[in-house]
Design a protein around this motif. Structure first.
Motif, short mmCIF file in Angstrom:
data_model
loop_
_atom_site.label_atom_id
_atom_site.label_comp_id
_atom_site.label_asym_id
_atom_site.label_seq_id
_atom_site.Cartn_x
_atom_site.Cartn_y
_atom_site.Cartn_z
N ALA A 15 0.84 -1.20 0.00
CA ALA A 15 0.00 0.00 0.00
C ALA A 15 0.87 1.25 0.00
O ALA A 15 0.57 2.24 -0.68
CB ALA A 15 -0.92 0.00 1.22
N ASP A 18 -7.65 -1.40 -2.36
CA ASP A 18 -6.72 -1.03 -3.43
C ASP A 18 -7.15 -1.57 -4.79
O ASP A 18 -6.33 -1.72 -5.70
CB ASP A 18 -5.29 -1.51 -3.12
N ARG A 45 -3.23 6.54 8.13
CA ARG A 45 -2.34 6.34 6.99
C ARG A 45 -1.50 7.58 6.68
O ARG A 45 -0.58 7.51 5.88
CB ARG A 45 -3.14 5.97 5.74
#
Length: 561
Positions: A71, A292, A120
């Motif tokens: 990621a 994703d 994140r």
């Protein structure tokens, strides 16, 4: 002196401190002496190198680390970020400055969203630092190497560093930032690293300071006495010996069975979970197939992955959670509309009802995988808040071939109406992370309120007790699949509150199994009673510890079977 934070697991370690290097300074905002095209080539090359290195580390690390690092690599290759960098280069900025500003802008955007996306933001900082270091031909941020085993102290630790820690050198980990569900904590659990996160006072520690890192006590002891060092060494030896003991089914001292299950994010962790003695899977997170992605995976693609896990656990129970996504984990094909407060928005079962085709396809794939294997598949819906939602999911799941359908209890409303919820579904599984978050009004991913994110709080325990009592009355199982089950003493309390199974990170199974073996069911209920009577989380934990010492004095644990 004792510094307090949030311990990850039950481990204990001692050794000298080695501090993580401070981040690179902010690049100077000055005009470039190159043209925009040449600066663009420099930026593109460094972004590609960093993405490739993150992917390489992910492949090497495997497991949850691989997902996190992949990621991060995608962040380095993000088209929107690349366009922003290009626009800043056109203004005459250097590649270093353009990268810094573009990543900082995106970071601020994610931080403002809070929840999963807010957490994140720290990952973006790490990618930015790595790209800038490559541009400046400097070493990338990394772990110190003092030439001897050490206790690592850092503000926080990037996934790329945590994933490849040399466990022969890193004795323990202390961070000043972060909470119990940060990436650092997640990877520490997976790798069985002794860790205390969110210990703000650790900022005062210097290289070479001797410390004891006691995750079980949520503490870091500085300048330990000889007596403290001796006690720590004894506990380290005892834990090492326990890890070599044969595994067996989870059970209390009086023989009451308490099946111990594993939380898994993909089939890749099945072998390690079974080796650790997992009796099944209590939480199979299916998000790995969806996150994703630009489109939902097909029924065939899903069935193939579900079959792998169910085959590995033939003859055992596997509890799968359908897609838990929404505004805090936006998916282009599900719901990517921005929301003011994602944690209270269109997520879990709410977003799946909004796009029912995705839910139907996932249930169909799970049912087909179940039919093709010998595992005992149970399927549950996340973020259920009403009896009507429980009825809707159970009915749809049965219609599409799921034999055992249940719900997660993560919302206080569900816990308070647990008797009615269990009347229309087959089982309940309590997600203590979110239940604590919503009970205490504290975002579980924010280190600034990590002290509120404590499942020992009597308010949270009271809600667990409501569900446990409802399950007993209805004759239906109630599991725990949040991180609370990985706390060996709290696991006993949860059983005393009515939990019939416990699910956790595989690395926690041995400690929890050993803890359960010290207590009878009456003991567990007594511990639960004193914890419920406390005024706060710290008081509840202290009361349970005191009660545990009294009730098990002189008792020899039952041998593993």
């Amino acid at each position: 002196m004792e510094l307090n934070g949030t311990g990850i697991g039950e481990g204990i370690a001692l050794g000298p401190v080695a501090r993580m290097a401070e981040p690179l300074p902010e690049p100077v905002d000055r005009p470039t002496h190159l043209d925009a095209e040449r600066e663009g080539q420099r930026a593109t090359a460094s972004l590609s190198v960093v993405a490739a290195e993150l992917n390489r580390r992910g492949t090497q690390a495997g497991g949850a680390a691989r997902d996190i690092l992949e990621a991060q690599a995608m962040m380095a290759e993000d088209v929107t970020l690349a366009d922003d960098i290009t626009a800043r280069l056109a203004e005459g900025k250097t590649a270093e400055r353009a990268v810094f500003e573009a990543f900082a802008a995106f970071r601020d955007l994610l931080a403002g969203m809070g929840g999963y996306m807010g957490e994140r933001a720290a990952d973006l900082d790490d990618v930015s630092q790595r790209v800038i270091a490559h541009l400046l031909k400097l070493p990338a941020p990394g772990i110190p190497n003092p030439g001897h085993p050490f206790v690592l102290v850092a503000r926080d630790l990037a996934p790329a560093d945590t994933a490849l820690l040399d466990l022969d050198q890193v004795l323990a980990l202390i961070t000043t930032d972060g909470g119990p569900t940060s990436h650092t904590a997640i990877l520490a659990r997976e790798k069985s690293i002794v860790a205390v996160v969110g210990a703000a006072g650790a900022a005062t520690l210097a290289d070479g300071d001797q410390v004891i890192v006691d995750a079980a006590a949520d503490a870091v002891i500085t300048s330990p006495t000889d007596e403290q060092l001796s006690a720590a060494k004894t506990r380290i030896d005892e834990r090492a010996q326990r890890s070599q003991e044969p595994t067996g089914p989870g059970a209390l001292f009086d023989g009451t069975a308490v099946p111990l299950l594993a939380n898994l994010g993909s089939a890749a962790g099945a072998a390690d979970a079974l080796a650790a003695g997992a009796e099944g899977v209590g939480l199979f997170r299916t998000e790995f197939l969806f996150l994703d992605s630009q489109s939902a995976p097909t029924v065939r693609e899903q069935q193939e992955q579900y079959t792998k896990l169910l085959t590995a656990f033939a003859g055992k129970k596997v509890v799968a959670r359908v897609l838990d996504a929404g505004a805090d984990k936006p998916l282009a094909f599900l719901n990517d509309a921005p929301e003011e407060n994602p944690a209270l928005g269109l997520r879990g079962i709410r977003s799946l009802r909004h796009s029912e085709t995705i839910l139907r396809e996932q249930l169909t794939a799970l049912a087909a995988a179940d039919a093709a294997t010998d595992a005992d598949l149970w399927v549950m819906a996340p973020m259920v808040a009403t009896v009507e939602e429980a009825r809707y999911f159970t009915s749809l799941a049965k219609e599409l071939g799921i034999r055992t359908a249940g719900v997660m209890v993560e919302v206080p409303a569900t816990a308070l109406l647990a008797d009615r919820v269990l009347a229309v579904t087959d089982f309940a599984s309590i997600g203590t992370n979110d239940l604590t978050q919503y009970t205490m009004a504290a975002d579980r991913l924010l280190g600034t309120v990590a002290n509120f994110q404590d499942p020992w709080h009597p308010a949270v325990l009271r809600l667990v007790a409501e569900v446990g009592a409802a399950g007993l009355a209805a004759g239906k199982p109630v599991g725990i699949c949040g991180e609370a089950a990985a706390d060996p003493l709290l696991a006993v309390v949860l059983v005393g509150l009515g939990a019939t199974t416990l699910s956790m990170s595989p690395s926690a199974l041995a400690d929890v199994r050993a803890s359960l073996a010290r207590f009878t069911l009456d003991d567990a209920r007594a511990l639960a009673e004193v914890a419920l009577a406390a005024d706060g989380a710290a008081e509840a934990k202290a009361a349970a510890k005191s009660c545990a010492a009294e009730r098990t004095a002189g008792r020899v644990p039952a041998p593993a079977t």
